[in-house]
Design a protein around this motif. Structure first.
Motif, short mmCIF file in Angstrom:
data_model
loop_
_atom_site.label_atom_id
_atom_site.label_comp_id
_atom_site.label_asym_id
_atom_site.label_seq_id
_atom_site.Cartn_x
_atom_site.Cartn_y
_atom_site.Cartn_z
N VAL A 277 98.45 14.47 108.29
CA VAL A 277 97.23 14.98 108.93
C VAL A 277 97.67 16.11 109.84
CG1 VAL A 277 95.26 14.47 110.42
CG2 VAL A 277 96.11 12.71 108.84
N THR A 278 97.08 17.29 109.64
CA THR A 278 97.46 18.46 110.44
C THR A 278 96.21 19.08 111.05
OG1 THR A 278 97.30 19.91 108.50
CG2 THR A 278 99.47 18.96 108.98
N PHE A 279 96.42 19.88 112.10
CA PHE A 279 95.33 20.55 112.81
C PHE A 279 95.73 22.00 112.97
CE2 PHE A 279 93.19 21.65 116.92
CZ PHE A 279 91.88 21.49 116.49
N ASP A 280 94.88 22.91 112.45
CA ASP A 280 95.18 24.33 112.53
C ASP A 280 93.88 25.11 112.65
OD1 ASP A 280 96.76 26.66 112.47
OD2 ASP A 280 96.50 26.85 110.29
N ASN A 281 93.77 25.92 113.71
CA ASN A 281 92.58 26.75 113.94
C ASN A 281 91.28 25.96 113.88
OD1 ASN A 281 94.03 29.16 114.33
ND2 ASN A 281 94.13 29.50 112.11
N GLY A 282 91.26 24.78 114.50
CA GLY A 282 90.05 23.96 114.56
C GLY A 282 89.77 23.13 113.31
N GLY B 187 84.14 20.72 118.57
CA GLY B 187 84.67 20.50 119.91
C GLY B 187 86.08 19.92 119.96
N ALA B 188 86.76 19.77 118.84
CA ALA B 188 88.11 19.20 118.86
C ALA B 188 89.12 20.25 119.33
CB ALA B 188 88.49 18.70 117.47
N THR B 189 90.10 19.78 120.08
CA THR B 189 91.20 20.64 120.55
C THR B 189 92.51 19.99 120.14
OG1 THR B 189 91.45 19.50 122.67
CG2 THR B 189 89.81 21.30 122.57
N GLY B 190 93.59 20.68 120.38
CA GLY B 190 94.90 20.12 120.06
C GLY B 190 95.20 18.84 120.81
N GLY B 191 94.59 18.67 121.99
CA GLY B 191 94.80 17.46 122.79
C GLY B 191 93.88 16.31 122.41
N SER B 192 92.95 16.53 121.49
CA SER B 192 92.03 15.46 121.06
C SER B 192 92.80 14.36 120.36
CB SER B 192 90.96 16.02 120.12
OG SER B 192 90.13 16.93 120.78
N LYS B 193 92.35 13.13 120.60
CA LYS B 193 92.99 11.97 119.96
C LYS B 193 92.15 11.54 118.76
CE LYS B 193 95.38 10.47 124.00
NZ LYS B 193 95.97 9.36 124.69
N LEU B 194 92.85 11.21 117.67
CA LEU B 194 92.17 10.87 116.43
C LEU B 194 92.77 9.59 115.84
CD1 LEU B 194 90.15 11.74 114.15
CD2 LEU B 194 92.06 12.98 113.12
N ARG B 195 91.89 8.78 115.31
CA ARG B 195 92.28 7.59 114.53
C ARG B 195 91.37 7.58 113.30
NH1 ARG B 195 92.30 2.57 117.89
NH2 ARG B 195 94.37 3.35 118.31
N LEU B 196 91.93 7.26 112.12
CA LEU B 196 91.16 7.27 110.88
C LEU B 196 91.17 5.91 110.20
CD1 LEU B 196 92.61 10.61 109.46
CD2 LEU B 196 90.32 10.29 110.41
N THR C 214 97.49 12.49 118.60
CA THR C 214 96.85 13.73 119.06
C THR C 214 96.88 14.73 117.93
OG1 THR C 214 98.89 14.63 119.96
CG2 THR C 214 97.50 13.37 121.49
N LEU C 215 95.85 15.55 117.87
CA LEU C 215 95.75 16.54 116.80
C LEU C 215 96.90 17.53 116.80
CD1 LEU C 215 91.91 17.21 116.63
CD2 LEU C 215 93.33 15.91 115.04
N SER C 216 97.38 17.90 117.98
CA SER C 216 98.49 18.87 118.03
C SER C 216 99.78 18.28 117.43
CB SER C 216 98.74 19.33 119.47
OG SER C 216 99.11 18.23 120.29
N GLU C 217 99.98 16.96 117.61
CA GLU C 217 101.17 16.31 117.03
C GLU C 217 100.97 16.02 115.55
OE1 GLU C 217 101.87 12.83 119.32
OE2 GLU C 217 102.49 13.96 121.10
N GLY C 218 99.73 15.74 115.15
CA GLY C 218 99.45 15.43 113.76
C GLY C 218 100.02 14.08 113.35
N LEU C 219 99.99 13.82 112.07
CA LEU C 219 100.50 12.56 111.51
C LEU C 219 101.37 12.94 110.32
CD1 LEU C 219 100.21 9.43 111.75
CD2 LEU C 219 98.41 9.63 110.03
N ASP C 220 102.57 12.40 110.28
CA ASP C 220 103.51 12.74 109.21
C ASP C 220 103.07 12.15 107.87
OD1 ASP C 220 105.20 14.15 110.90
OD2 ASP C 220 106.40 12.39 111.40
N ALA C 221 103.64 12.70 106.83
CA ALA C 221 103.43 12.16 105.48
C ALA C 221 104.06 10.78 105.41
CB ALA C 221 104.04 13.08 104.45
N PRO C 222 103.50 9.91 104.59
CA PRO C 222 104.06 8.55 104.48
C PRO C 222 105.43 8.56 103.81
CG PRO C 222 102.22 8.89 102.97
CD PRO C 222 102.34 10.11 103.79
#
Length: 153
Positions: free
Chosen positions: A50-55, A115-124, A145-153
């Motif tokens: 999971v990655t976050f880039d330009n919103g 309204g999401a930013t790099g500091g937003s916290k996400l759970r799926l 956090t969106l800025s850290e993302g989630l690695d591939a399994p």
């Protein structure tokens, strides 16, 4: 005195009897009218990367189904503590393809949360329902956090 011999000792039978017995044994399992093959529920084998880039959030989802049925996804996100159902993503959630072999087929879903930013916290939480109507077990991610993302399994 009684001589013991194996029940299916084909050496002591004629060729026609051996052939008939062999055909009977081969056909027996195919004649069972009570055999029912059940559908196996699909599986979300992994979520990530999971990655976050330009919103925009890109969510990797891996899908497996024994019969290779297409699946529909239900994704519930918890963004900064607020639950949201993702029903509008740029890549659809309906009719996604699967593989029988592990880990399954990879799909990359793109979502632009307001309204999401790099500091937003996400759970799926992700559920897959196949074209037969069977729903598999839920796959979920830890909070990140969106800025850290989630690695591939």
């Amino acid at each position: 005195m009684i001589a013991e011999r194996p029940l299916f000792d084909l050496r002591r039978r004629g060729p026609a009897q051996g052939l008939a017995l062999g055909l009977l044994l081969l056909a027996a399992p195919a004649c069972d009218p009570g055999a029912t093959v059940l559908n196996v529920a699909p599986a979300v084998t992994a979520v990530g990367p999971v990655t976050f880039d330009n919103g925009e959030v890109t969510i990797g989802v891996w899908l497996r189904d024994h019969e290779r049925d297409s699946v529909d996804l239900t994704i519930v996100a918890e963004l900064d503590g607020t639950p949201l159902t993702l029903d509008e993503v740029e890549v659809g959630l309906l009719g996604l393809t699967t593989l029988r072999e592990a880990p399954g087929r990879h799909h990359a879903l793109r979502w632009t949360p307001v309204g999401a930013t790099g500091g937003s916290k996400l759970r799926l939480r992700v559920l897959a329902t196949d074209s037969e109507g069977d729903t598999g077990l839920e796959a979920s991610t830890p909070e990140f956090t969106l800025s850290e993302g989630l690695d591939a399994p």
